[in-house]
Design a protein around this motif. Sequence first.
Motif, PDB file in Angstrom:
ATOM      1  N   GLY A  48      62.239  18.242  88.325  1.00  0.00           N
ATOM      2  CA  GLY A  48      63.210  17.640  89.228  1.00  0.00           C
ATOM      3  C   GLY A  48      64.631  18.128  89.030  1.00  0.00           C
ATOM      4  N   PRO A  49      65.532  17.735  89.946  1.00  0.00           N
ATOM      5  CA  PRO A  49      66.940  18.180  89.882  1.00  0.00           C
ATOM      6  C   PRO A  49      67.681  17.642  88.663  1.00  0.00           C
ATOM      7  CG  PRO A  49      66.647  16.479  91.565  1.00  0.00           C
ATOM      8  CD  PRO A  49      65.275  16.870  91.112  1.00  0.00           C
ATOM      9  N   ASN A  50      67.193  16.508  88.103  1.00  0.00           N
ATOM     10  CA  ASN A  50      67.844  15.918  86.930  1.00  0.00           C
ATOM     11  C   ASN A  50      67.296  16.458  85.616  1.00  0.00           C
ATOM     12  OD1 ASN A  50      69.469  14.255  88.567  1.00  0.00           O
ATOM     13  ND2 ASN A  50      67.863  12.692  88.684  1.00  0.00           N
ATOM     14  N   HIS A  51      66.379  17.409  85.703  1.00  0.00           N
ATOM     15  CA  HIS A  51      65.793  18.065  84.521  1.00  0.00           C
ATOM     16  C   HIS A  51      65.211  17.047  83.533  1.00  0.00           C
ATOM     17  CE1 HIS A  51      67.383  21.955  85.761  1.00  0.00           C
ATOM     18  NE2 HIS A  51      68.528  21.347  86.023  1.00  0.00           N
ATOM     19  N   GLU A  52      64.279  16.242  84.034  1.00  0.00           N
ATOM     20  CA  GLU A  52      63.618  15.239  83.193  1.00  0.00           C
ATOM     21  C   GLU A  52      62.377  15.837  82.527  1.00  0.00           C
ATOM     22  OE1 GLU A  52      63.468  11.106  85.051  1.00  0.00           O
ATOM     23  OE2 GLU A  52      63.763  12.358  86.827  1.00  0.00           O
ATOM     24  N   PHE A  53      62.182  15.486  81.261  1.00  0.00           N
ATOM     25  CA  PHE A  53      61.011  15.941  80.517  1.00  0.00           C
ATOM     26  C   PHE A  53      59.930  14.869  80.526  1.00  0.00           C
ATOM     27  CE2 PHE A  53      64.315  18.608  78.630  1.00  0.00           C
ATOM     28  CZ  PHE A  53      63.689  19.847  78.629  1.00  0.00           C
ATOM     29  N   PHE A  54      58.687  15.310  80.692  1.00  0.00           N
ATOM     30  CA  PHE A  54      57.550  14.389  80.602  1.00  0.00           C
ATOM     31  C   PHE A  54      57.261  14.141  79.122  1.00  0.00           C
ATOM     32  CE2 PHE A  54      53.059  13.274  80.380  1.00  0.00           C
ATOM     33  CZ  PHE A  54      52.969  12.307  81.372  1.00  0.00           C
ATOM     34  N   LYS A  55      57.292  12.875  78.689  1.00  0.00           N
ATOM     35  CA  LYS A  55      57.207  12.554  77.264  1.00  0.00           C
ATOM     36  C   LYS A  55      55.952  11.769  76.876  1.00  0.00           C
ATOM     37  CE  LYS A  55      62.267  12.318  76.903  1.00  0.00           C
ATOM     38  NZ  LYS A  55      63.418  11.482  76.500  1.00  0.00           N
ATOM     39  N   HIS A  56      55.104  11.449  77.833  1.00  0.00           N
ATOM     40  CA  HIS A  56      53.998  10.531  77.568  1.00  0.00           C
ATOM     41  C   HIS A  56      52.700  11.307  77.319  1.00  0.00           C
ATOM     42  CE1 HIS A  56      56.937   7.687  79.014  1.00  0.00           C
ATOM     43  NE2 HIS A  56      56.980   8.313  80.173  1.00  0.00           N
ATOM     44  N   SER A  57      52.576  11.842  76.117  1.00  0.00           N
ATOM     45  CA  SER A  57      51.416  12.677  75.799  1.00  0.00           C
ATOM     46  C   SER A  57      50.110  11.888  75.838  1.00  0.00           C
ATOM     47  CB  SER A  57      51.590  13.312  74.417  1.00  0.00           C
ATOM     48  OG  SER A  57      51.818  12.331  73.425  1.00  0.00           O
ATOM     49  N   LEU A  58      50.153  10.597  75.518  1.00  0.00           N
ATOM     50  CA  LEU A  58      48.936   9.785  75.539  1.00  0.00           C
ATOM     51  C   LEU A  58      48.389   9.651  76.962  1.00  0.00           C
ATOM     52  CD1 LEU A  58      47.142   8.329  73.517  1.00  0.00           C
ATOM     53  CD2 LEU A  58      48.428   6.233  73.943  1.00  0.00           C
ATOM     54  N   VAL A 242      55.155  10.577  87.401  1.00  0.00           N
ATOM     55  CA  VAL A 242      54.332  11.473  88.220  1.00  0.00           C
ATOM     56  C   VAL A 242      54.452  11.139  89.703  1.00  0.00           C
ATOM     57  CG1 VAL A 242      52.700  11.953  86.360  1.00  0.00           C
ATOM     58  CG2 VAL A 242      52.253  10.051  87.920  1.00  0.00           C
ATOM     59  N   SER A 243      54.785   9.876  90.018  1.00  0.00           N
ATOM     60  CA  SER A 243      54.973   9.521  91.433  1.00  0.00           C
ATOM     61  C   SER A 243      56.281  10.097  91.971  1.00  0.00           C
ATOM     62  CB  SER A 243      54.960   7.999  91.605  1.00  0.00           C
ATOM     63  OG  SER A 243      56.054   7.397  90.937  1.00  0.00           O
ATOM     64  N   ARG A 244      57.275  10.246  91.094  1.00  0.00           N
ATOM     65  CA  ARG A 244      58.561  10.831  91.507  1.00  0.00           C
ATOM     66  C   ARG A 244      58.537  12.359  91.475  1.00  0.00           C
ATOM     67  NH1 ARG A 244      62.205  10.285  88.156  1.00  0.00           N
ATOM     68  NH2 ARG A 244      61.226   9.131  86.439  1.00  0.00           N
ATOM     69  N   HIS A 245      57.652  12.900  90.663  1.00  0.00           N
ATOM     70  CA  HIS A 245      57.568  14.365  90.536  1.00  0.00           C
ATOM     71  C   HIS A 245      56.149  14.795  90.893  1.00  0.00           C
ATOM     72  CE1 HIS A 245      61.485  14.353  88.547  1.00  0.00           C
ATOM     73  NE2 HIS A 245      61.036  13.398  87.754  1.00  0.00           N
ATOM     74  N   LYS A 246      55.954  15.114  92.150  1.00  0.00           N
ATOM     75  CA  LYS A 246      54.615  15.461  92.635  1.00  0.00           C
ATOM     76  C   LYS A 246      54.075  16.723  91.956  1.00  0.00           C
ATOM     77  CE  LYS A 246      54.757  12.079  95.571  1.00  0.00           C
ATOM     78  NZ  LYS A 246      53.980  10.847  95.319  1.00  0.00           N
TER      79      LYS A 246
END
Length: 348
Positions: A48-58, A242-246
Amino acid sequence: MDVTMTDPPSLDAKDNKFLKATFSVVGIMSTLVIYGVLQEKIMRVPYGPNHEFFKHSLFLVFCNRITTSAVSAVILLTSKKALDPVAPIYKYGVVSISNILTTTCQYEALKYVSFPVQTLAKCAKMIPVMIWGTIIMQKKYKGPDYFFALLVTLGCSLFILFPGASELSPYRKERESTVWGVSLMIGYLGFDGFTSTFQDKLFKGYDMGIYNQIFYTTLCSCILSLTGLILQGNLLMAIDFVSRHKDCFFDIALLSTVATASQFFISYTIRTFGALTFATIMTTRQLVSILLSCVWFAHPLSVEQFIGAVIVFGSLYAKSFLKRKPEKPLPTSHKSDVEATVPLKAVA
């Protein structure tokens, strides 16, 4: 006197074997290389434009396991095999817990070390497997086994301790990121060695096919990972992400798909060509994954890393080709025996 002549293999038979070999190599290489690249993309590249990292490995563990569980259930039902558990449920649970810890350490480590470092470090799993094999299975190993294990560990150490100059963690940029990443990789190797060894013990102790073990182990993993997500309060956060970042949703769906597909290519390869051919393909796959990651994600290799990689892959190939009696594939009628040689966590 009648002499019975044996006809030489026909061209059709040779062509058929070549096609099967091509199918195996392409299937394993494509699914596992895609799987490796997606792991790094999901855990290390912002969305995304805000450069968010996915952190939920579980959450990744949950998605992978629920997909594999569903597919293995369909296979058991369509093949008219019993869905009843062969071993006590708690034993599936032991494998499941160890398996979850293995995969979680693997994903978390990608926050602090690059994929090439992680992939090469996985080659060092021979040592924990040998340790657990001695403790759990009372196995004895020969001198060459220890020699190659030490060589691989030496190469992995060089690769980890001398990273490329511009290789930085997206989470931390200090030296401690490498220390924490290496600690997670040690956890991965220890748990993964226990998982495969305990699976081996289950296969030898019970008349168990691979799909039966996959179904119950992944089912337990689904329940445990879902419970963990709920207790941590991360389930809704992961779903929101995941709903915000398809594109992240697509990456996770593809990751789960190729992880499941790789299981079947692995099973087919071992059944058709034997474990030695499979080991050689897997070694090549690791090498290709590292090279692709270096190009795709711009991971520069230092001189020490290059030397370490040569030591590791040279040792692995030498170990494969110097085996005196390569394993031969078993007939299809012995499918249950062959299934018992296929590791559940081949794509961790």
